[in-house]
Design a protein around this motif. Structure first.
Motif, PDB file in Angstrom:
ATOM      1  N   LEU A   1      17.446  36.045 119.965  1.00 11.19           N
ATOM      2  CA  LEU A   1      16.216  36.214 119.418  1.00 11.19           C
ATOM      3  C   LEU A   1      15.511  34.822 119.376  1.00 11.19           C
ATOM      4  O   LEU A   1      14.460  34.617 119.595  1.00 11.19           O
ATOM      5  CB  LEU A   1      16.106  37.027 118.062  1.00 11.19           C
ATOM      6  CG  LEU A   1      16.428  38.272 118.300  1.00 11.19           C
ATOM      7  CD1 LEU A   1      16.334  39.086 116.988  1.00 11.19           C
ATOM      8  CD2 LEU A   1      15.662  39.102 119.388  1.00 11.19           C
ATOM      9  N   MET A   2      16.492  34.017 118.660  1.00  7.75           N
ATOM     10  CA  MET A   2      15.586  32.434 118.039  1.00  7.75           C
ATOM     11  C   MET A   2      15.343  31.625 119.337  1.00  7.75           C
ATOM     12  O   MET A   2      14.354  31.056 119.469  1.00  7.75           O
ATOM     13  CB  MET A   2      16.621  31.691 117.395  1.00  7.75           C
ATOM     14  CG  MET A   2      16.871  32.422 116.011  1.00  7.75           C
ATOM     15  SD  MET A   2      15.451  32.786 115.139  1.00  7.75           S
ATOM     16  CE  MET A   2      15.071  30.982 114.634  1.00  7.75           C
ATOM     17  N   ALA A   3      16.373  32.001 120.407  1.00 11.07           N
ATOM     18  CA  ALA A   3      15.949  31.170 121.612  1.00 11.07           C
ATOM     19  C   ALA A   3      14.778  31.802 122.438  1.00 11.07           C
ATOM     20  O   ALA A   3      14.044  31.021 123.065  1.00 11.07           O
ATOM     21  CB  ALA A   3      17.119  31.270 122.563  1.00 11.07           C
ATOM     22  N   MET A   4      14.365  33.242 122.467  1.00  2.03           N
ATOM     23  CA  MET A   4      13.424  33.547 123.278  1.00  2.03           C
ATOM     24  C   MET A   4      12.021  33.415 122.441  1.00  2.03           C
ATOM     25  O   MET A   4      10.828  33.070 123.124  1.00  2.03           O
ATOM     26  CB  MET A   4      13.509  35.232 123.121  1.00  2.03           C
ATOM     27  CG  MET A   4      14.659  35.565 124.066  1.00  2.03           C
ATOM     28  SD  MET A   4      14.502  37.382 124.358  1.00  2.03           S
ATOM     29  CE  MET A   4      14.612  38.272 122.751  1.00  2.03           C
ATOM     30  N   ALA A   5      12.176  33.065 121.084  1.00  7.43           N
ATOM     31  CA  ALA A   5      10.973  32.620 120.322  1.00  7.43           C
ATOM     32  C   ALA A   5      10.502  31.172 120.586  1.00  7.43           C
ATOM     33  O   ALA A   5       9.319  30.992 120.665  1.00  7.43           O
ATOM     34  CB  ALA A   5      11.416  32.720 118.728  1.00  7.43           C
ATOM     35  N   ALA A   6      11.592  30.569 120.994  1.00  3.51           N
ATOM     36  CA  ALA A   6      11.254  29.055 121.296  1.00  3.51           C
ATOM     37  C   ALA A   6      10.736  28.921 122.672  1.00  3.51           C
ATOM     38  O   ALA A   6      10.001  28.029 122.911  1.00  3.51           O
ATOM     39  CB  ALA A   6      12.618  28.221 121.204  1.00  3.51           C
ATOM     40  N   GLY A   7      11.139  30.004 123.620  1.00  2.50           N
ATOM     41  CA  GLY A   7      10.720  29.669 124.953  1.00  2.50           C
ATOM     42  C   GLY A   7      11.372  30.664 125.632  1.00  2.50           C
ATOM     43  O   GLY A   7      12.693  30.606 125.976  1.00  2.50           O
ATOM     44  N   PHE A   8      10.713  31.811 126.493  1.00  3.82           N
ATOM     45  CA  PHE A   8      11.532  33.004 127.190  1.00  3.82           C
ATOM     46  C   PHE A   8      11.902  32.481 128.416  1.00  3.82           C
ATOM     47  O   PHE A   8      11.262  31.937 129.479  1.00  3.82           O
ATOM     48  CB  PHE A   8      10.539  34.038 127.203  1.00  3.82           C
ATOM     49  CG  PHE A   8      11.259  35.085 127.733  1.00  3.82           C
ATOM     50  CD1 PHE A   8      12.556  35.954 127.430  1.00  3.82           C
ATOM     51  CD2 PHE A   8      11.137  35.530 129.367  1.00  3.82           C
ATOM     52  CE1 PHE A   8      13.013  36.850 128.030  1.00  3.82           C
ATOM     53  CE2 PHE A   8      11.799  36.530 129.748  1.00  3.82           C
ATOM     54  CZ  PHE A   8      12.728  37.096 129.048  1.00  3.82           C
ATOM     55  N   CYS A   9      12.992  32.797 128.798  1.00  2.00           N
ATOM     56  CA  CYS A   9      13.515  32.823 130.236  1.00  2.00           C
ATOM     57  C   CYS A   9      14.660  33.876 130.400  1.00  2.00           C
ATOM     58  O   CYS A   9      15.379  34.118 129.326  1.00  2.00           O
ATOM     59  CB  CYS A   9      14.364  31.392 130.275  1.00  2.00           C
ATOM     60  SG  CYS A   9      15.171  31.285 132.068  1.00  2.00           S
ATOM     61  N   GLN A  10      14.511  34.321 131.530  1.00  4.11           N
ATOM     62  CA  GLN A  10      15.406  35.647 131.599  1.00  4.11           C
ATOM     63  C   GLN A  10      17.046  35.397 131.708  1.00  4.11           C
ATOM     64  O   GLN A  10      17.719  36.073 131.531  1.00  4.11           O
ATOM     65  CB  GLN A  10      14.874  36.322 133.046  1.00  4.11           C
ATOM     66  CG  GLN A  10      15.214  35.490 134.294  1.00  4.11           C
ATOM     67  CD  GLN A  10      15.056  36.416 135.561  1.00  4.11           C
ATOM     68  OE1 GLN A  10      15.713  37.321 136.053  1.00  4.11           O
ATOM     69  NE2 GLN A  10      13.726  36.588 136.329  1.00  4.11           N
TER      70      GLN A  10
END
Length: 228
Positions: A113-122
């Motif tokens: 979740l924290m990584a997606m908040a910083a910038g999403f990549c599949q």
């Protein structure tokens, strides 16, 4: 106090909801929460992606959720990226039972979740799926084949159900490059690996998910930029 995230809620009685939660050190926990009213209502914090601290009571598998507070501000994912978050939640509810435990998956979920908040990549979804499949015992080894020979980046492989990977002749839809397999294991996927990695993860998750379509996947299909 325990800490965790809400995965899904649905009405239980007029004044309470049934909550599927992911709890640090315990895995999935199902519980009943009294919503309350006015200033005492917990409805506003009983939401996905909101870190919570709380207590659980009761001896059955269906616990009572009590003394609920927000542990910190909600993880800031919204818009199209929130569909990816709902996908993680749906995977956890569908693939992990209350009896399974899955104590280690909480940290992986929070980190994703924290990584997606910083910038999403599949690729973030693929790594989460990888961890989940390892947790539930459905992930074949990615660095050696069934003969215990090392996976070679320049070779292609096919998957034998319930066994693992075997050497295959050349690229086909059902074949996977050794480079992709090794990159998936080491969390170094590149854009050229995404299609194969997604195909492999869907194949491996199918026995767990069954025939019922994922609601979050339908949402993703309408958003081509982040399509899984």
């Amino acid at each position: 106090m325990l800490r965790g995230y809400v995965l899904h809620t649905r009405p239980f009685t007029d004044s309470s909801v049934l909550v599927n939660m992911l709890v640090d050190g315990q895995g999935r926990v199902d519980c009943v929460a009294r919503i309350g009213s006015g200033k005492t209502s917990i409805k506003s914090i009983l939401q996905p992606f909101q870190p919570l601290i709380f207590e659980l009571s009761g001896r059955s598998n269906l616990k009572n959720l009590i003394r609920v507070e927000s542990a910190s501000p909600a993880v800031p994912i919204s818009g199209e990226v929130s569909f990816a978050g709902f996908y993680l939640n749906e995977l956890l509810v569908r693939c992990i039972s209350v009896d399974h435990g899955a104590e280690e998956i909480f940290f992986v979920y929070h980190k994703t979740l924290m990584a997606m908040a910083a910038g999403f990549c599949q690729s973030q979804l693929r790594y989460f799926e990888l961890s989940l499949l390892k947790e539930i015992g459905l992930m074949p080894t990615l660095n050696v084949d069934i003969a215990q020979d090392a996976i070679e980046a320049d070779y292609y492989y096919r998957l034998l159900p319930d066994e693992g990977f075997v050497n295959a002749l050349g690229p086909k839809t059902s074949h996977y490059s050794g480079e992709m397999l090794l990159s998936l294991e080491s969390h170094t996927l590149q854009a050229e690996h995404f299609k194969q990695a997604k195909h492999l993860m869907r194949l491996l998750l199918a026995p767990c998910l069954g025939d019922k379509p994922l609601k979050s996947r339908a949402l993703f299909k309408t958003k081509s930029q982040y399509a899984k």
